[in-house]
Design an enzyme around this catalytic site. Structure first.
Site, PDB file in Angstrom:
ATOM      1  N   CYS A  73      47.795  43.100  35.493  1.00  0.00           N
ATOM      2  CA  CYS A  73      48.384  42.383  36.634  1.00  0.00           C
ATOM      3  C   CYS A  73      47.342  41.638  37.479  1.00  0.00           C
ATOM      4  O   CYS A  73      47.656  41.152  38.552  1.00  0.00           O
ATOM      5  CB  CYS A  73      49.195  43.329  37.507  1.00  0.00           C
ATOM      6  SG  CYS A  73      48.213  44.597  38.306  1.00  0.00           S
ATOM      7  N   ARG A 116      34.082  40.044  43.788  1.00  0.00           N
ATOM      8  CA  ARG A 116      35.154  39.057  43.589  1.00  0.00           C
ATOM      9  C   ARG A 116      35.293  38.082  44.746  1.00  0.00           C
ATOM     10  O   ARG A 116      35.921  37.038  44.631  1.00  0.00           O
ATOM     11  CB  ARG A 116      36.496  39.771  43.329  1.00  0.00           C
ATOM     12  CG  ARG A 116      37.008  40.558  44.510  1.00  0.00           C
ATOM     13  CD  ARG A 116      38.175  41.450  44.145  1.00  0.00           C
ATOM     14  NE  ARG A 116      39.463  40.851  44.454  1.00  0.00           N
ATOM     15  CZ  ARG A 116      40.625  41.494  44.381  1.00  0.00           C
ATOM     16  NH1 ARG A 116      40.672  42.743  43.976  1.00  0.00           N
ATOM     17  NH2 ARG A 116      41.734  40.900  44.697  1.00  0.00           N
ATOM     18  N   ASP A 133      39.873  43.640  40.295  1.00  0.00           N
ATOM     19  CA  ASP A 133      38.889  44.657  40.663  1.00  0.00           C
ATOM     20  C   ASP A 133      38.103  45.134  39.449  1.00  0.00           C
ATOM     21  O   ASP A 133      36.885  45.277  39.511  1.00  0.00           O
ATOM     22  CB  ASP A 133      39.584  45.839  41.351  1.00  0.00           C
ATOM     23  CG  ASP A 133      39.748  45.591  42.837  1.00  0.00           C
ATOM     24  OD1 ASP A 133      38.734  45.248  43.468  1.00  0.00           O
ATOM     25  OD2 ASP A 133      40.870  45.703  43.356  1.00  0.00           O
ATOM     26  N   HIS A 186      44.377  36.509  54.496  1.00  0.00           N
ATOM     27  CA  HIS A 186      45.813  36.754  54.546  1.00  0.00           C
ATOM     28  C   HIS A 186      46.592  35.454  54.529  1.00  0.00           C
ATOM     29  O   HIS A 186      47.685  35.379  53.977  1.00  0.00           O
ATOM     30  CB  HIS A 186      46.154  37.571  55.786  1.00  0.00           C
ATOM     31  CG  HIS A 186      45.285  38.771  55.908  1.00  0.00           C
ATOM     32  ND1 HIS A 186      44.929  39.339  57.092  1.00  0.00           N
ATOM     33  CD2 HIS A 186      44.657  39.485  54.947  1.00  0.00           C
ATOM     34  CE1 HIS A 186      44.127  40.359  56.872  1.00  0.00           C
ATOM     35  NE2 HIS A 186      43.947  40.459  55.585  1.00  0.00           N
TER      36      HIS A 186
HETATM   37  C1  PEP Z   1      43.606  43.615  40.893  1.00  0.00           C
HETATM   38  O1  PEP Z   1      42.630  44.165  41.398  1.00  0.00           O
HETATM   39  O2  PEP Z   1      43.560  43.022  39.804  1.00  0.00           O
HETATM   40  C2  PEP Z   1      44.908  43.621  41.554  1.00  0.00           C
HETATM   41  C3  PEP Z   1      45.973  43.158  40.961  1.00  0.00           C
HETATM   42  O3  PEP Z   1      44.959  44.087  42.825  1.00  0.00           O
HETATM   43  P1  PEP Z   1      44.443  43.256  44.096  1.00  0.00           P
HETATM   44  O4  PEP Z   1      44.142  41.870  43.658  1.00  0.00           O
HETATM   45  O5  PEP Z   1      45.538  43.335  45.103  1.00  0.00           O
HETATM   46  O6  PEP Z   1      43.228  44.026  44.499  1.00  0.00           O
HETATM   47 MG    MG Z   2      42.879  45.566  43.019  1.00  0.00          MG
END
Ligand code: PEP
Ligand code: MG
Length: 745
Positions: free
Chosen positions: A674, A637, A627, A361
């Site tokens: 994104c 990841r 993800d 965080h």
């Molecule tokens: C992703 O998984 O690419 C995403 C944008 O969401 P987060 O990184 O918050 O899991």
């Molecule tokens: Mg994600």
């Protein structure tokens, strides 16, 4: 321990203190000390080895070994018995040194005739300073009292080393030399500034004390105060479970009789109360560091924290509230929580931590503030002093402490280049991301805190493509209330001044664990009960959040997106929650949004194979590449070892993206990307060449991505990619890097 020994030890310390206070140079002081210790301990040899740099020990003074080896004999950390003491932080005591595992004798010292060996570390909490050794010809091992005595002496030497008592003519300069710390990038960017220690070290100027009774009174009073302060903390309201558990551990330590007893024994041997606290802290640290159990090792930080509190009580040296913060402060800490980081806010120029993780965080907050951050920089807390010059390379994950001028100069060049580039980006901030062949891309930004919103103007983003709502849940101690969230979301919409904001509903689970929710003990949390799965199974929070969003809109348009949708049914269910809440709000007489768009994040490969109806029904889709990539390549990841192994520019992944684009096309479903990769220029170019038209990224990435897109020809890029694929290349990276080079030339 008998009284005679006690007074022996005290006498030795007193004499040591006299030597330390003599107005002599560092080397003479060291020489006198070795002489004093050897004669007091009745050994032929006493030697002091100090660290020359973090890996090398140097013989700095000796009584009994050959004088001409002083400042010549050196050994690596871990080398020989001395190196072993330094590495482990634990004593080595043997009657027959040459038979000891790892023994290595230094012929130039003439030490081969000495059979027994006792070496103890000279260390301050977590900081290795050197090794104190006594040796004798007779084959005897040293008894416990002797070890205790020499450890106490080593403690005093550590304090004096730290205070610079052996600097000057010895060439030893603690906390003065340049040091480089290699860690991992937490947030890109470069910073130059001065060290600001989150927890400044307590300085002990009086390691030796004459009057043990007074010192014992002091330590008892301080421990009493410490216990009361922990009880007070425990009674404070609004403690979450984790905080309570930590405080429970503190309380256990603070009430441990053994701890107080050991400190009192140290005092009996002549140490001051402060030095006794540090000695026990160092010893416990060394012991715990040997323990293979990760949970127990974690307790190290509790113990450190507790000892530091006790030292602050004893010395009256409080935590600096920030009044003396240097200009351009770079925060140095073992770790820091998100709330504390928010308190510092944008004041910080950089952050360097010994622990932390990319997904922590604190890293999220640093990213929101665009503060360069390095994590896993082991050893920096012990080495850095408040106000030291420091350079932070957030791209490479490196910190240069007290850098050489040449390093600083090339670093400044890098910063100047970045500033120059930023100016260039600012120049086309309000221009479109229009490629040479006439394609316009929409560049949006990712956000999660109010603090992100000013970047909406600064970066030239067209809107917020991903607002991670969980951050508001993560930085709090308890579940936020609906009214609180509604106010916050309304402020976000106000600050966006009509630019679209896509709110993603709560994405918790996996690495994002709410402090006030019982953690689920799942074998594989990334594939576990997370995100929308939680929202659908226990819809209370999801509904509350949807209500807050509808209220925040107050008649304005609403864009809402569900994370981690794995199949059509989940999306339908989630969508029906939105309609249900819209209906409810309407029946309560509240204004409903002028327009509602409901989308899904594509983060699991399965969703790409959903029925056509899904693509028709979804108002938009956003590829959560972070993800999606981990599931596509089956590579965690959060796991540094495997994370970097796979590349989204691999044609397997790109081919999959093409399939997703093709699934959306017939229904006109708006598609964006994104994940973090959208913010990397080459990746963004590849995605655009495949046909993606909307990218959402960190605000700081918009400039570099737009800069490339505005000079690129997507047709050419696509042709180069196809050609590489046809040639049998596994990745498009090389072809696109080559193209990028021609554009920059
Ligand atoms: C992703 O998984 O690419 C995403 C944008 O969401 P987060 O990184 O918050 O899991
Ligand atoms: Mg994600």
């Amino acid at each position: 321990m008998g009284d005679r020994r006690e007074s022996d030890s005290r006498r030795l310390l007193r004499r040591l203190r006299d030597v330390l206070s003599m107005p002599v140079k560092g080397q003479e002081r060291l020489d006198r000390i070795t002489h004093l210790i050897a004669s007091s301990m009745g050994t032929e040899v006493c030697s002091i080895y100090l660290f020359r740099d973090s890996e090398t020990l140097e013989l700095c003074a000796t009584e009994g070994l050959r004088k001409d080896s002083v400042h010549k004999t050196r050994m690596k950390l871990g080398e020989g018995l001395v190196g072993r003491v330094a590495r482990t932080g634990l004593p080595v005591n043997t009657a027959n040194a040459p038979a000891e595992k790892g023994f290595r004798y230094m012929p130039e010292t003439g030490e081969e005739i000495y059979s027994s060996f006792l070496g103890v570390p000279i260390q301050r909490v977590g900081e290795k300073l050197g090794v104190l050794v006594v040796q004798s010809k007779s084959a005897r091992s040293f008894d416990e009292d002797e070890i205790d005595a020499i450890e106490v002496v080593a403690m005093v030497l550590a304090e004096m080393t730290e205070l610079g008592a052996f600097g000057g003519d010895t060439g030893l300069a603690l906390h003065k030399q340049p040091a480089m710390f290699r860690g991992t990038s937490g947030q890109e960017g470069a910073a130059e500034g001065r060290v600001w220690l989150h927890e400044p070290r307590v300085v002990i100027t009086n390691p030796v004390a004459d009057d043990p009774l007074t010192e014992i009174d002091r330590i008892r009073a301080a421990v009493g105060e410490l216990r009361v302060s922990i009880d007070d903390l425990m009674e404070a309201e609004a403690l979450d479970k984790e905080q309570k558990a930590v405080l429970e551990a503190y309380r256990m330590f603070a009430h441990s009789r053994g701890w107080l007893r050991r400190m009192e024994e140290d005092i009996q041997k002549g140490l001051s109360a402060e030095a006794a606290v540090e000695k026990e802290q160092s010893a416990a640290r060394a012991r715990l560091e040997q323990v293979p159990d990760a949970y127990l090792r974690e307790r190290l930080s509790d113990l450190d924290d507790l000892s530091n509190r006790l030292l602050r009580i004893l010395t009256g040296q409080g935590r600096d509230t920030g009044a003396n913060m240097p200009e351009n402060p770079v925060l140095v800490a073992r770790n820091i929580g998100p709330a504390e980081l928010l308190d510092y806010g944008r004041k910080l120029k950089g952050i360097i931590l010994e622990e932390g993780s990319v997904g922590s965080h604190a890293a999220v907050v640093a990213r929101a503030f665009a503060i360069p951050m390095v994590i896993h920089a082991k050893g920096i807390v012990a080495e850095a002093l408040n106000g030291d010059a420091i350079l932070l390379d957030g791209d490479q994950g490196i910190g240069h402490l007290r850098p050489e001028e040449t390093v600083a100069r090339s670093f400044r060049d890098k910063i100047a280049m970045q500033t120059e580039a930023q100016k260039r980006y600012d120049g086309f901030r309000d221009l479109p991301a229009l490629t040479i062949d006439g394609v316009t891309l929409e560049l949006h930004m990712n956000a999660g805190l109010m603090a992100d919103l000013p970047s909406l103007v600064g970066s030239g983003a067209l809107g917020v493509g991903l607002f991670r709502t969980e951050l508001q849940f993560l930085i709090r101690n308890k579940m936020p209330q609906r009214a609180e969230l509604a106010t916050l979301y309304a402020r976000v919409l106000d600050a966006s001044k009509g630019k679209p904001v896509c709110f993603r509903t709560l994405d918790i689970g996996s690495d994002k664990v709410l402090p006030y929710m019982k953690p689920n003990d799942e074998p594989n949390p990334a594939m576990g009960w997370r995100a929308l799965r939680v929202g659908l199974d226990k819809p209370g929070v999801l509904r509350m959040q949807l209500q807050a969003l509808i209220r925040a809109c107050n008649g304005r348009p609403l864009t809402v997106m569900f994370p981690f949708v794995s199949e059509f049914g989940e999306f339908k269910q989630a969508r029906s929650h939105v309609f249900r809440e819209l209906h409810r709000e309407k029946s309560l007489g509240h204004p409903v949004p002028s327009e509602v768009k409901i989308g899904a994040m594509l983060e699991t490969p399965s969703l790409a194979f959903a029925p056509d109806e899904f693509f028709r029904l979804a108002d938009f889709l956003s590829i959560g590449g972070n993800d999606l990539k981990q599931f596509f390549f089956a590579a965690d990841r959060e796991n540094e070892r495997v994370r970097k192994r796979y590349d989204v520019l691999n044609f397997s992944f790109l081919g999959f993206m093409e399939q997703i684009i093709a699934r959306c096309a017939p229904f006109g479903t708006r598609l964006s990307y994104c994940g973090e990769d959208a913010g990397r220029p080459i990746e963004a170019l590849a995605f655009a060449a495949l046909g993606l038209r909307v990218l959402s990224m960190r605000p700081a990435s918009i400039g570099p991505v737009k800069a490339l897109l505005r000079v690129a020809d997507l047709g050419v890029a696509r042709a180069l990619m196809d050609e590489a694929r046809d040639r049998g290349a596994e990745s498009a990276r090389e072809a696109l890097s080559g193209y990028l080079a021609t554009l920059q030339a």
